[in-house]
Design an enzyme around this catalytic site. Structure first.
Site, PDB file in Angstrom:
ATOM      1  CB  CYS A  87     -55.339 -21.891  32.670  1.00 31.81           C
ATOM      2  SG  CYS A  87     -56.685 -22.051  34.403  1.00 31.81           S
ATOM      3  NE  ARG A 116     -58.797 -20.365  42.303  1.00 33.88           N
ATOM      4  CZ  ARG A 116     -59.938 -20.838  40.891  1.00 33.88           C
ATOM      5  NH1 ARG A 116     -61.072 -19.881  41.978  1.00 33.88           N
ATOM      6  NH2 ARG A 116     -59.795 -21.694  40.556  1.00 33.88           N
ATOM      7  CD  GLN A 134     -59.124 -25.659  39.656  1.00 37.97           C
ATOM      8  OE1 GLN A 134     -57.923 -25.067  39.512  1.00 37.97           O
ATOM      9  NE2 GLN A 134     -60.857 -25.109  39.820  1.00 37.97           N
ATOM     10  CG  ASP A 136     -58.226 -27.334  35.944  1.00 33.58           C
ATOM     11  OD1 ASP A 136     -59.875 -27.043  35.327  1.00 33.58           O
ATOM     12  OD2 ASP A 136     -57.782 -26.549  35.998  1.00 33.58           O
ATOM     13  CG  HIS A 138     -57.017 -26.549  30.763  1.00 35.50           C
ATOM     14  ND1 HIS A 138     -56.198 -26.437  32.008  1.00 35.50           N
ATOM     15  CD2 HIS A 138     -57.871 -25.066  31.007  1.00 35.50           C
ATOM     16  CE1 HIS A 138     -56.613 -25.987  32.825  1.00 35.50           C
ATOM     17  NE2 HIS A 138     -57.593 -25.153  32.271  1.00 35.50           N
ATOM     18  CE  LYS A 218     -68.422 -18.508  35.456  1.00 33.13           C
ATOM     19  NZ  LYS A 218     -67.275 -18.076  36.534  1.00 33.13           N
ATOM     20  CG  HIS A 264     -60.132 -22.328  31.409  1.00 33.47           C
ATOM     21  ND1 HIS A 264     -59.330 -22.387  31.714  1.00 33.47           N
ATOM     22  CD2 HIS A 264     -60.397 -21.657  30.411  1.00 33.47           C
ATOM     23  CE1 HIS A 264     -59.049 -21.438  31.106  1.00 33.47           C
ATOM     24  NE2 HIS A 264     -59.429 -20.963  30.016  1.00 33.47           N
TER      25      HIS A 264
HETATM   26 ZN   LIG Z   1     -58.603 -23.324  33.616  1.00 37.32          ZN
END
Ligand SMILES: [Zn+2]
Length: 396
Positions: A87, A116, A134, A136, A138, A218, A264
């Site tokens: 992010c 992580r 991810q 991912d 945004h 979320k 996200h």
């Molecule tokens: Zn994010």
């Protein structure tokens, strides 16, 4: 299946073998096509950034137990954090260059590798790792676009799961946790917008009280697989905190600086984990378009070798992932070996097949063999290997 392994020196990190990486890339390319269709652009952001960045975002006080940090060294007093999320990097890309309301929604995607610090006791094959990728993204939007864009993401997530045979999907709505950043008024707004999108989607949902991210509420998507096990995968999160913390803004219709809202979004969630779920879901019998090795050409006798090489070349010409098994072994031995390796199609060739330009096809899990003309057999396999989204696009 020779897809991957783990070892002690890299707990929770996957060593992808060639076949596993082929599967990984087939999944990545699928997501890439789907998100390009939905107007996302793909970027790549740094693996490490100054720890101070993660203080500004609020990660350091709330999330530092999960982060890998570097040690100070002579000549560079800074401490760097290996990214646990993409992010903040995407907000930097948004901030680079003045943005106008006309640029919104701006949809930035990355196959972002994150680390992580999961406790070692929690690690579990591909399903719980420390290093993962991810799918991912945004989405930078105005406040008035939250409900509409959330709904679009929701619909695409559900469509993607159905391409893998997951049609039984529950949605969990997670609201504010105890440990959080941002004012309650801001949370009220974010939760209301997400709820509006959720209700418009018409799907059954449950409330997951207090389970939201520290920066916003979320939606989480829980799949039920072939034998009824549940897996949590995708998420969409409304974030009214992070863009402001990092100083992101756009210029609105009245030339005012306004902080964008950020969504996200991840659809598979973790590519590694989703790969593990698929292997379980299909019990290793991956559909042809995902199989790292789609067919093996196996000879019965040595005098079929030249023809076998011709079959392999013709199959590769059609884009099929094919290998040959020209060893001097009994055909039953070869069949057993490739069945154990879950190869979806075995093309058996002997003297007769070579003379008449035929192949004897044996599909994984089936006893019977079918003898077909070579061109016909390869065309049928190539057609079956077309990914579901590409097939839909062709049909449209
Ligand atoms: Zn994010």
């Amino acid at each position: 299946m020779d897809l991957f392994h783990f070892q002690e020196e890299a707990p929770g990190s996957v060593f992808w073998h060639a076949k596993g990486w082929t599967l990984f890339q087939a999944l990545e390319n699928y997501i890439r096509r789907r998100q390009q269709d939905a107007g996302f652009v793909e970027v790549n952001s740094p693996q490490m950034m100054d720890r101070e960045m993660w203080v500004t975002t609020g990660h350091i006080p709330t999330y530092s137990d999960m982060m890998f940090l570097t040690a100070k060294r002579e000549g560079d007093e800074r401490v760097y954090a290996i990214k646990p999320m993409n992010c903040p990097g995407h907000v930097q890309i948004f901030k680079n260059g003045l943005k106008s309301y006309r640029d919104l929604p701006l949809k930035i995607a990355e196959f972002g590798k994150v680390h992580r610090f999961e406790p070692s006791g929690a690690l579990h094959g591909l399903l719980r790792v420390r290093a993962f990728t991810q799918d991912d993204a945004h989405i930078f939007i105005t406040e008035s676009q939250i409900a509409e864009e959330t709904l679009k993401v929701n619909n695409q997530i559900l469509s993607i799961y159905s391409d893998f045979g997951f049609t039984d999907v529950r949605i969990k709505f997670s609201d504010r946790p105890d440990k959080r950043i941002g004012d309650d008024a801001v949370w009220d707004k974010a939760e209301a917008a997400l709820m509006a999108a959720l209700q418009a989607s018409g799907r059954p949902w449950t409330l997951n009280k207090g389970e939201g991210a520290f920066y916003g509420p979320k939606l989480e998507y829980v799949l039920r697989d072939a034998i009824g096990r549940e897996w949590q995968c995708g998420t969409v999160q409304v974030d009214l905190n992070l863009p402001g913390r990092l100083g992101a803004f756009y210029i609105d219709e009245n030339s005012n600086k306004v902080t964008p809202v950020m969504l996200h979004r991840a659809m598979f969630g973790s590519m590694e984990r989703f790969t593990g779920i698929l292997i379980e879901h299909y019990a290793g019998h991956l559909p042809l378009w995902l199989s790292p090795l789609q067919a093996v050409v196996a000879t019965i006798t040595l005098d079929a070798d030249d023809y076998a090489r011709e079959v392999i070349a013709a199959a590769r010409q059609l884009g099929l992932r094919v290998e040959g098994d020209l060893r001097n072994e009994k055909i039953n031995y070869k069949v057993r070996e490739h069945s154990l390796a879950k190869v979806p199609a075995l093309l058996v060739v002997g003297k007769k097949e070579a003379a008449e330009r035929l192949v004897s096809i044996r599909r994984l899990g089936q006893e019977k063999q079918e003898v077909m003309p070579l061109d016909e057999a390869l065309a049928a396999l190539a057609d079956e290997a077309v990914p579901p989204d590409v097939r839909r696009a062709k049909a449209a």
